[in-house]
Design a protein around this motif. Sequence first.
Motif, short mmCIF file in Angstrom:
data_model
loop_
_atom_site.label_atom_id
_atom_site.label_comp_id
_atom_site.label_asym_id
_atom_site.label_seq_id
_atom_site.Cartn_x
_atom_site.Cartn_y
_atom_site.Cartn_z
N LEU A 115 -9.22 -0.18 7.56
CA LEU A 115 -10.15 0.52 6.67
C LEU A 115 -11.27 1.17 7.45
CD1 LEU A 115 -10.33 -2.14 3.79
CD2 LEU A 115 -9.26 0.13 3.65
N LEU A 116 -11.78 0.46 8.48
CA LEU A 116 -12.87 1.02 9.29
C LEU A 116 -12.41 2.27 10.03
CD1 LEU A 116 -14.50 -2.23 10.78
CD2 LEU A 116 -15.59 -0.56 9.27
N VAL A 117 -11.24 2.16 10.65
CA VAL A 117 -10.72 3.28 11.44
C VAL A 117 -10.50 4.52 10.56
CG1 VAL A 117 -8.63 4.03 12.65
CG2 VAL A 117 -9.71 1.88 13.27
N HIS A 118 -9.93 4.31 9.37
CA HIS A 118 -9.66 5.44 8.48
C HIS A 118 -10.91 5.87 7.72
CE1 HIS A 118 -5.56 3.86 9.17
NE2 HIS A 118 -5.36 5.14 9.38
N GLY A 119 -11.76 4.90 7.38
CA GLY A 119 -12.99 5.21 6.65
C GLY A 119 -13.93 6.04 7.50
N LEU A 120 -13.93 5.79 8.81
CA LEU A 120 -14.79 6.55 9.72
C LEU A 120 -14.10 7.83 10.20
CD1 LEU A 120 -16.15 3.50 11.78
CD2 LEU A 120 -17.45 4.87 10.14
N SER A 121 -12.93 8.08 9.62
CA SER A 121 -12.10 9.27 9.94
C SER A 121 -11.71 9.36 11.42
CB SER A 121 -12.80 10.57 9.51
OG SER A 121 -13.00 10.56 8.14
N LEU A 122 -11.57 8.20 12.06
CA LEU A 122 -11.11 8.20 13.46
C LEU A 122 -9.63 8.53 13.49
CD1 LEU A 122 -12.97 4.96 14.68
CD2 LEU A 122 -13.69 7.34 14.93
N VAL A 123 -8.95 8.13 12.41
CA VAL A 123 -7.53 8.43 12.24
C VAL A 123 -7.37 8.80 10.77
CG1 VAL A 123 -5.19 7.45 12.32
CG2 VAL A 123 -6.89 6.68 13.95
N VAL B 213 0.84 -1.20 0.00
CA VAL B 213 0.00 0.00 0.00
C VAL B 213 0.88 1.26 0.00
CG1 VAL B 213 -1.72 1.31 1.32
CG2 VAL B 213 -2.00 -1.16 1.03
N SER B 214 1.91 1.28 0.86
CA SER B 214 2.79 2.46 0.91
C SER B 214 3.55 2.63 -0.40
CB SER B 214 3.82 2.36 2.03
OG SER B 214 3.24 1.89 3.16
N GLY B 215 3.97 1.52 -0.98
CA GLY B 215 4.72 1.56 -2.24
C GLY B 215 3.89 2.19 -3.35
N PHE B 216 2.61 1.82 -3.44
CA PHE B 216 1.77 2.40 -4.49
C PHE B 216 1.43 3.86 -4.19
CE2 PHE B 216 1.42 -1.85 -6.13
CZ PHE B 216 1.45 -1.59 -7.49
N ASP B 217 1.33 4.18 -2.90
CA ASP B 217 1.11 5.59 -2.56
C ASP B 217 2.31 6.42 -3.04
OD1 ASP B 217 0.09 7.94 -1.16
OD2 ASP B 217 1.85 7.60 0.11
N ASN B 218 3.50 5.86 -2.82
CA ASN B 218 4.73 6.53 -3.23
C ASN B 218 4.76 6.76 -4.74
OD1 ASN B 218 7.81 6.58 -3.76
ND2 ASN B 218 7.53 6.88 -1.55
N LEU B 219 4.37 5.74 -5.48
CA LEU B 219 4.36 5.86 -6.96
C LEU B 219 3.34 6.91 -7.41
CD1 LEU B 219 4.56 2.08 -8.02
CD2 LEU B 219 6.39 3.77 -8.05
N THR B 220 2.20 6.98 -6.70
CA THR B 220 1.17 7.97 -7.06
C THR B 220 1.66 9.38 -6.73
OG1 THR B 220 -0.31 6.29 -6.18
CG2 THR B 220 -1.35 8.29 -6.96
N GLN B 221 2.26 9.51 -5.53
CA GLN B 221 2.79 10.83 -5.09
C GLN B 221 3.79 11.38 -6.10
OE1 GLN B 221 1.83 12.40 -2.41
NE2 GLN B 221 1.72 11.10 -0.60
N ILE C 190 -5.55 6.26 1.80
CA ILE C 190 -6.63 6.87 1.01
C ILE C 190 -6.19 7.07 -0.44
CG2 ILE C 190 -8.05 8.96 0.76
CD1 ILE C 190 -8.03 9.08 3.88
N LYS C 191 -4.96 7.57 -0.62
CA LYS C 191 -4.49 7.84 -1.99
C LYS C 191 -4.32 6.57 -2.80
CE LYS C 191 -2.40 12.36 -1.69
NZ LYS C 191 -1.76 12.55 -0.37
N SER C 192 -3.86 5.51 -2.16
CA SER C 192 -3.58 4.32 -2.97
C SER C 192 -4.78 3.41 -3.18
CB SER C 192 -2.38 3.53 -2.43
OG SER C 192 -2.50 3.36 -1.06
N VAL C 193 -5.84 3.53 -2.36
CA VAL C 193 -6.96 2.61 -2.59
C VAL C 193 -8.33 3.25 -2.83
CG1 VAL C 193 -5.79 0.77 -1.28
CG2 VAL C 193 -7.54 2.09 -0.16
N THR C 194 -8.41 4.59 -2.89
CA THR C 194 -9.72 5.18 -3.18
C THR C 194 -9.71 5.85 -4.57
OG1 THR C 194 -9.23 7.34 -2.22
CG2 THR C 194 -10.14 5.69 -0.73
N ARG C 195 -10.92 6.10 -5.08
CA ARG C 195 -11.01 6.69 -6.42
C ARG C 195 -10.90 8.21 -6.35
NH1 ARG C 195 -16.44 5.78 -9.16
NH2 ARG C 195 -16.30 3.93 -7.90
N GLU C 196 -11.66 8.81 -5.39
CA GLU C 196 -11.70 10.27 -5.35
C GLU C 196 -10.96 10.87 -4.16
OE1 GLU C 196 -15.89 11.03 -5.47
OE2 GLU C 196 -16.09 9.92 -7.33
#
Length: 311
Positions: A147-155, A90-98, A161-167
Amino acid sequence: MAAYPRSAISAVAITTTVANHKPSLLHRHFCPPRSPFLTSHLIRNVSVDLHNQRRRLLRPPRAFAVDVSGHLIQDAGATLLVVAGAYVLVSGFDNLTQRQIIEQSLSRKLVHILSGLLYMGCWPIFSTSTDARYFAALVPLLNCARLLVHGLSLVTNEDLIKSVTREGKPEELLRGPLYYVLMLILSTVLFWRESPIGVVSLSMMCGGDGIADIMGRRFGIHKIPYNKNKSWAGSISMFIVGFLISTGMLYYFSIFGYFELNWVSTIERVATVALVATLVESLPTKGGLDDNISVPLVSMLTAYLSFGFQP
Ligand SMILES: Nc1ccn([C@@H]2O[C@H](COP(=O)(O)OP(=O)(O)OP(=O)(O)O)[C@@H](O)[C@H]2O)c(=O)n1
Ligand SMILES: C/C(=C\CO)CCC[C@H](C)CCC[C@H](C)CCCC(C)C
């Protein structure tokens, strides 16, 4: 078996148990020893010291404990390794997107394709224990919690978010990605690596559905008559790549001996599953079931009907 004195067989069984730590204790207790050298050596020992041999006979629980703790260490280690692998991916793909090496939509689909396939690819490093599947299922379970913790914006975690969401919205984590990891958990617990059903269903969800998006976005000029959002390029790619990845994964697991397959009928069955999954994926689903639920579930049902239940 009758050719061996009973005492020698028991002694060999215990000695080989401690030496080899192979899974089935019962099997070893009732099989003749493999090495004639070992046999004669032990028979000599047994006749010299019957007292010691009786003491050794009282030890199977210890050998069993060695087996159990060996499995526990192996499964805990494998779990940690795969959890780390998921984090790196996940971090690797975020890095490539960044670094704008790949687009966010491509990153998301590559994570979709690779995480499930690599996760399955790691299953052989887990032990032969009956609990191994639960250790393996801990990996998607931890990701589910993430996913739950981040999806509910608890953290907040921009990488995820950048590597696995569309928007780039946190709540998107609670849809496609969450359904995806839930399907990984379901298939692991229900089928594990011992049944072609789970292997084919996850291959269709990860490889087939993932490639439909990548190819459809690039070459999807000709739309499917009953669904203007899907294209022939996407669906044909899903069928071909889903079929090839499923067959490849079945071959991979058969190398490890988890199941034996008749390849002629297997190819027909996998083609049927791929066809049904592709048809379901191509249907209009405005507000309906997400592909990460419909594709694996319909694949499980079709594979169950064609392969039969092999838990
Ligand atoms: N058989 C298919 C499947 C998908 N696509 C294309 O791939 C992209 C994404 O499709 P899809 O995965 O169905 O979109 P969503 O469900 O909105 O996104 P996701 O599944 O990624 O959440 C769209 O441009 C769609 O036209 C396609 O051409 N043919
Ligand atoms: C973008 C995704 C689905 C949308 O269609 C996939 C989300 C993936 C999860 C966030 C991460 C899942 C990790 C796997 C359970 C384990 C992968 C291990 C492997 C060794 C890389």
